[in-house]
Design an enzyme around this catalytic site. Structure first.
Site, mmCIF file in Angstrom:
data_model
loop_
_atom_site.group_PDB
_atom_site.id
_atom_site.type_symbol
_atom_site.label_atom_id
_atom_site.label_comp_id
_atom_site.label_asym_id
_atom_site.label_seq_id
_atom_site.Cartn_x
_atom_site.Cartn_y
_atom_site.Cartn_z
ATOM 1 N N GLY A 1 19.776 23.913 23.820
ATOM 2 C CA GLY A 1 18.517 23.263 24.154
ATOM 3 C C GLY A 1 18.625 22.239 25.270
ATOM 4 O O GLY A 1 17.705 21.465 25.513
ATOM 5 N N GLY B 1 17.535 30.509 21.715
ATOM 6 C CA GLY B 1 16.523 29.590 21.196
ATOM 7 C C GLY B 1 15.297 29.595 22.103
ATOM 8 O O GLY B 1 14.461 30.490 22.038
ATOM 9 N N GLY B 2 15.242 28.619 22.987
ATOM 10 C CA GLY B 2 14.065 28.420 23.849
ATOM 11 C C GLY B 2 13.527 29.694 24.495
ATOM 12 O O GLY B 2 12.314 29.954 24.453
ATOM 13 N N SER C 1 21.322 27.795 25.627
ATOM 14 C CA SER C 1 20.594 27.903 26.896
ATOM 15 C C SER C 1 20.725 29.262 27.581
ATOM 16 O O SER C 1 20.784 29.348 28.809
ATOM 17 C CB SER C 1 21.009 26.777 27.844
ATOM 18 N N GLU D 1 28.297 28.701 19.609
ATOM 19 C CA GLU D 1 27.254 27.899 20.252
ATOM 20 C C GLU D 1 27.796 26.499 20.540
ATOM 21 O O GLU D 1 27.776 25.635 19.663
ATOM 22 C CB GLU D 1 26.035 27.784 19.328
ATOM 23 N N GLU E 1 22.152 22.488 14.424
ATOM 24 C CA GLU E 1 21.064 21.583 14.013
ATOM 25 C C GLU E 1 21.094 21.349 12.506
ATOM 26 O O GLU E 1 20.744 20.274 12.023
ATOM 27 C CB GLU E 1 19.709 22.144 14.483
ATOM 28 N N ASN F 1 16.256 32.852 17.724
ATOM 29 C CA ASN F 1 16.114 31.774 16.744
ATOM 30 C C ASN F 1 14.870 30.973 17.122
ATOM 31 O O ASN F 1 14.918 30.162 18.047
ATOM 32 C CB ASN F 1 17.386 30.901 16.797
ATOM 33 N N TRP F 2 13.795 31.220 16.398
ATOM 34 C CA TRP F 2 12.515 30.584 16.761
ATOM 35 C C TRP F 2 12.487 29.090 16.434
ATOM 36 O O TRP F 2 11.604 28.385 16.852
ATOM 37 C CB TRP F 2 11.365 31.265 16.012
ATOM 38 N N LYS F 3 13.433 28.634 15.635
ATOM 39 C CA LYS F 3 13.456 27.231 15.178
ATOM 40 C C LYS F 3 12.115 26.873 14.544
ATOM 41 O O LYS F 3 11.492 27.736 13.940
ATOM 42 C CB LYS F 3 13.849 26.298 16.335
ATOM 43 N N HIS G 1 24.060 26.644 11.655
ATOM 44 C CA HIS G 1 23.573 26.256 12.981
ATOM 45 C C HIS G 1 23.847 24.772 13.212
ATOM 46 O O HIS G 1 23.766 23.969 12.289
ATOM 47 C CB HIS G 1 22.072 26.540 13.093
HETATM 48 P P1 PGA Z 1 18.781 27.388 23.085
HETATM 49 O O1 PGA Z 1 19.120 27.432 21.517
HETATM 50 O O2 PGA Z 1 18.821 28.810 23.580
HETATM 51 O O3 PGA Z 1 17.400 26.779 23.169
HETATM 52 O O4 PGA Z 1 19.819 26.533 23.719
HETATM 53 C C1 PGA Z 1 20.112 28.266 21.008
HETATM 54 C C2 PGA Z 1 20.264 28.041 19.529
HETATM 55 O O5 PGA Z 1 20.104 26.910 19.075
HETATM 56 O O6 PGA Z 1 20.555 28.988 18.763
#
Ligand code: PGA
Length: 251
Positions: free
Chosen positions: A174, A235-236, A214, A168, A98, A9-11, A96
């Protein structure tokens, strides 16, 4: 035996140039590796077409990070499932945290999105997870159950054949705070058992349930080694080709 799937997930990271660079790097890094896991990348909307072109000669699948639940219309700023299909998307992340917390999406909207995605043969990566407050209050399972039941309301087993669920925990996204493999496995097992009750044992045993929050090369092996963890939503760590592929390599 469920195949493990690692989705990135590149956000809101990477413009078109960044997309060309990251996908080229991913292709280079994975070229001499024989990965067992399936890979999905989910870049921002504006880069999907570029990504789709670059992924043509690979086994990597393309996903979007969101979509609206209507096919077309006066919905300024929104993207429809037809548009995602037209640029080569096969998957779409829905619900998600977010989207839920920053953009106020609730279970009902997410349910409509899942239904529309399925109608247009987009495969949903349906995210669920509790906040820190909810975990500390001891209502994790209740929250998961509500999100799962509301999100899938009105959908039958036959329609959900391509569903992926991503657990998640919001407190782990994050933050660098990863759920322990035991904490994650406990919830994944709960999800699978609940799905078995809602649908059937057979359907539940085939459902891909990813963990997200994470995930890094350093913790991936233990997490992905758990019985009910079938992959990761990253994500990251997906923004660097090396770490993204390292996570896939542990599968
Ligand atoms: P993260 O994000 O790996 O940076 O914690 C995961 C996500 O939001 O899908």
């Amino acid at each position: 035996m469920r195949k493990k799937i690692i989705a990135g997930n590149w956000k809101m990271y990477n413009d078109v140039n960044g997309t060309v660079n990251l996908i080229s790097e991913i292709k280079k890094v994975m070229s001499d590796k024989n990965l067992n896991a399936g890979l999905i990348v989910c870049p921002p909307f504006t880069n999907l077409e570029t990504a789709s072109e670059l992924l043509k000669d690979t086994s990597i699948k393309l996903g979007a990070q969101n979509m609206y639940f209507e096919e077309s219309g006066a919905f300024t700023g929104e993207i429809s499932p037809l548009m995602l299909k037209s640029v080569g998307c096969e998957f779409v992340i829905l619900g998600h945290s977010e989207r839920r917390t920053i953009f106020g999406e609730g279970d009902q909207v997410i349910n409509k999105k899942i239904k529309t995605a399925i109608k247009h043969a987009l495969k949903p990566i349906f995210c669920i997870g509790e906040t820190l407050d909810e975990r500390e209050k001891g209502v994790t399972f209740k929250v998961i159950e509500t999100q799962l039941k509301n999100g899938l309301e009105g959908l039958g087993e036959g329609e959900l054949a391509n569903l992926i669920v991503a657990y998640e925990p919001v407190w782990a996204i994050g933050t660098g705070k990863v759920a322990t493999p035991e904490q994650a496995q406990e919830v994944h097992k709960f999800i699978r058992e609940l799905i078995a009750k809602m649908y059937s044992q057979n359907f539940a045993s085939q459902l891909i349930i990813q963990y997200g929050g994470s995930v890094k090369p350093e913790n991936a092996k233990e997490l992905l080694g758990q019985a009910d963890i079938d992959g990761a939503l990253v994500g990251g760590a997906c923004l660097k080709a090396e770490s993204f592929i390292k996570i896939a390599e542990v599968c």
